[in-house]
Write a protein that holds these residues in place. Structure first.
Motif, mmCIF file in Angstrom:
data_model
loop_
_atom_site.group_PDB
_atom_site.id
_atom_site.type_symbol
_atom_site.label_atom_id
_atom_site.label_comp_id
_atom_site.label_asym_id
_atom_site.label_seq_id
_atom_site.Cartn_x
_atom_site.Cartn_y
_atom_site.Cartn_z
ATOM 1 N N THR A 73 1.932 4.910 3.961
ATOM 2 C CA THR A 73 0.927 5.237 2.944
ATOM 3 C C THR A 73 1.474 6.341 2.038
ATOM 4 O O THR A 73 2.008 7.339 2.509
ATOM 5 N N SER A 75 -6.584 -6.089 3.970
ATOM 6 C CA SER A 75 -6.689 -4.625 3.934
ATOM 7 C C SER A 75 -6.876 -4.070 5.337
ATOM 8 O O SER A 75 -7.462 -4.723 6.211
ATOM 9 N N GLN A 113 -7.599 -0.003 7.260
ATOM 10 C CA GLN A 113 -7.796 1.432 7.143
ATOM 11 C C GLN A 113 -7.191 2.103 8.362
ATOM 12 O O GLN A 113 -7.387 1.646 9.497
ATOM 13 N N VAL A 161 -2.361 5.455 0.007
ATOM 14 C CA VAL A 161 -2.430 4.001 0.079
ATOM 15 C C VAL A 161 -1.014 3.434 0.174
ATOM 16 O O VAL A 161 -0.076 3.972 -0.412
ATOM 17 N N ASP A 177 -5.057 1.570 3.537
ATOM 18 C CA ASP A 177 -5.691 2.797 3.046
ATOM 19 C C ASP A 177 -5.789 3.810 4.184
ATOM 20 O O ASP A 177 -6.281 3.483 5.274
ATOM 21 N N VAL A 199 -13.411 3.023 -3.081
ATOM 22 C CA VAL A 199 -12.710 1.833 -2.599
ATOM 23 C C VAL A 199 -13.367 0.565 -3.123
ATOM 24 O O VAL A 199 -12.694 -0.398 -3.498
ATOM 25 N N LYS A 252 -5.695 10.190 -2.831
ATOM 26 C CA LYS A 252 -5.894 9.291 -1.695
ATOM 27 C C LYS A 252 -4.529 8.735 -1.324
ATOM 28 O O LYS A 252 -3.608 8.734 -2.137
#
Length: 428
Positions: free
Chosen positions: A211, A168, A170, A410, A385, A153, A408
């Motif tokens: 995501t 951002s 998470q 996102v 994320d 990241v 991943k």
């Protein structure tokens, strides 16, 4: 300026030597920064000569050719300088871990190394079971150590231009939902002893950020995996960073939201005078694929002040390299260049004292599209994320190489439609 080959007095410019390398000299950031500043001074001298020639008659083709070469060299110097600054600032993998004990981290790292090097996954299965993880099916891969995930990241934040300036979050789920107030509660002034009538409640709506899965598939040889000196975590982070960053960069700018994040240019664009929530305000230069012949800098001033003061104080220009090259030639009414080089190593160039970020996925001036974005991207665009980066080891599909299917999740999208304004090089 006979022949268009002379710069400012006493200055010599290396690219005049045909075939000479633009990157001669030490490869350290200080030397690179000095070379970059020297290139910019040469650029200003030649551009001033070009403008003087235009005022007298027409620009000498040799002067224009020289200016184009210096402009290209300036871009390459900046790219090299950014690379050196990024390399110098890159942190180690083992830093700042406060979520897990050192013993647990070492256990996970050792188990992950055994899986990557030899395909042994018994230890990883045990770790995921102890952590009460939902785990993954046999073909779903395993979570990388947290240090590796954070390093990936970090590298993406440095390489992906929009991620670096955007907000951002998470999340642990597949969707991030953010409520926002369409109309705040009613308020009013009342006397000290007057009755307080009941106010209306706020009207809420919801933004949803899904995501999406992003993947890369680096390959390794058996010799590399057998080499105990190779840091497997570092190797994976280095292998996937560029692939992830390139895909993210495109999606955050122009992604359509189908199996990828939705880019800010994919939202409806309306004339800024008739802006409404759910679309981005758009200004135009009044000329197709170019600036107006007079007052070119005025359109940039209009763009800056189209943004409210609360957003403007933290705003950033976003444009492609070719658009930046055109902007570089502009001056204000006092003869000062609007574009200025970075003040220090690792800093951004500025345009009208606002940071300028280069995003190659932005449209070009020739496209008549929205080639320049200006706004507070931290408030305007959100990158989401999902926790966890997974790796699946595949020793069969490309023998004798071993593939590592790395994924991943996102997402991204505009979260505040007032925070970003666009400038299109179009007549209307």
């Amino acid at each position: 300026m006979p022949g268009g080959t002379q710069g400012a007095p006493g200055q010599q410019w290396a690219p005049e030597r045909k075939g000479a390398s633009l990157f001669e000299g030490p490869g350290d950031p200080v030397s690179a920064f000095a070379g970059f500043m020297e290139a910019f001074e040469s650029f200003k001298a030649v551009n001033d000569a070009r403008l003087a020639e235009i005022e007298r008659r027409s620009a000498d083709p040799l002067t224009i050719e020289k200016l184009d070469r210096i402009d290209t060299a300036l871009d390459e110097h900046k790219k090299r300088l950014d690379g050196l600054a990024l390399k110098a600032a890159r942190p180690g993998l083992a830093a700042e871990d406060d979520r897990r004990s050192g013993e647990a981290r070492r256990e996970h790292k050792a188990a992950f190394a055994a899986y990557v090097r030899a395909g042994r996954d018994d230890a990883l299965k045990g770790i995921e079971a102890k952590a009460l993880s939902a785990g993954s099916p046999a073909d779903g891969g395993y979570l990388v150590p947290e240090e590796t995930e954070r390093e990936i990241v970090r590298r993406l934040s440095a390489l992906s231009p929009i991620r670096r300036i955007a907000g951002s979050r998470q999340v642990s789920g597949s969707v991030y939902r953010k409520p926002f107030s369409v109309a705040g509660p009613a308020v009013g002034w009342v006397a000290e002893t007057a009755a307080r009538p009941q106010t209306a409640g706020p009207t809420l709506a919801e933004l949803s950020f899904q995501t999406m899965e992003l993947y890369a598939m680096p390959a390794a040889t058996g010799v590399l995996l057998d080499d105990a000196a190779v840091d497997i975590d570092q190797w994976i982070a280095e292998e996937v960073e560029v692939a992830f960053a390139e895909q993210e960069g495109t999606a955050f700018v122009s992604g359509d939201g189908v199996n990828k994040p939705k880019g800010f240019l994919a939202y409806p664009q309306v004339a800024d005078a008739s802006w409404s929530w759910g679309s981005l305000g758009r200004l135009v230069t009044g000329v197709n694929a170019g600036f107006p012949a007079t007052g070119a800098s005025d359109v940039l001033i209009d763009l800056v002040y189209a943004l409210k003061a609360g957003y403007r104080q933290n705003a950033t220009f976003v444009m492609s390299r070719k658009t930046q090259a055109a902007i570089r030639k502009l001056k204000d009414a006092d003869g000062n260049y609007l574009w200025q080089p970075p003040a220090s190593i690792g800093a951004d160039a500025t345009l009208m004292n606002f940071p300028l970020v280069e995003a190659e996925d932005m449209p070009s001036i020739a496209s008549a599209g929205a080639a320049i974005a200006f706004g507070d991207f931290r408030r305007g665009y959100l990158v989401v994320d999902r926790l966890g980066v997974r790796v699946l080891r595949d020793p069969y599909s490309a023998k004798p190489y071993v593939l590592f299917y790395t994924t991943k999740r996102v997402g991204g999208g505009v979260q505040d439609f007032e925070a970003i304004k666009l400038l299109a090089f179009a007549a209307s």
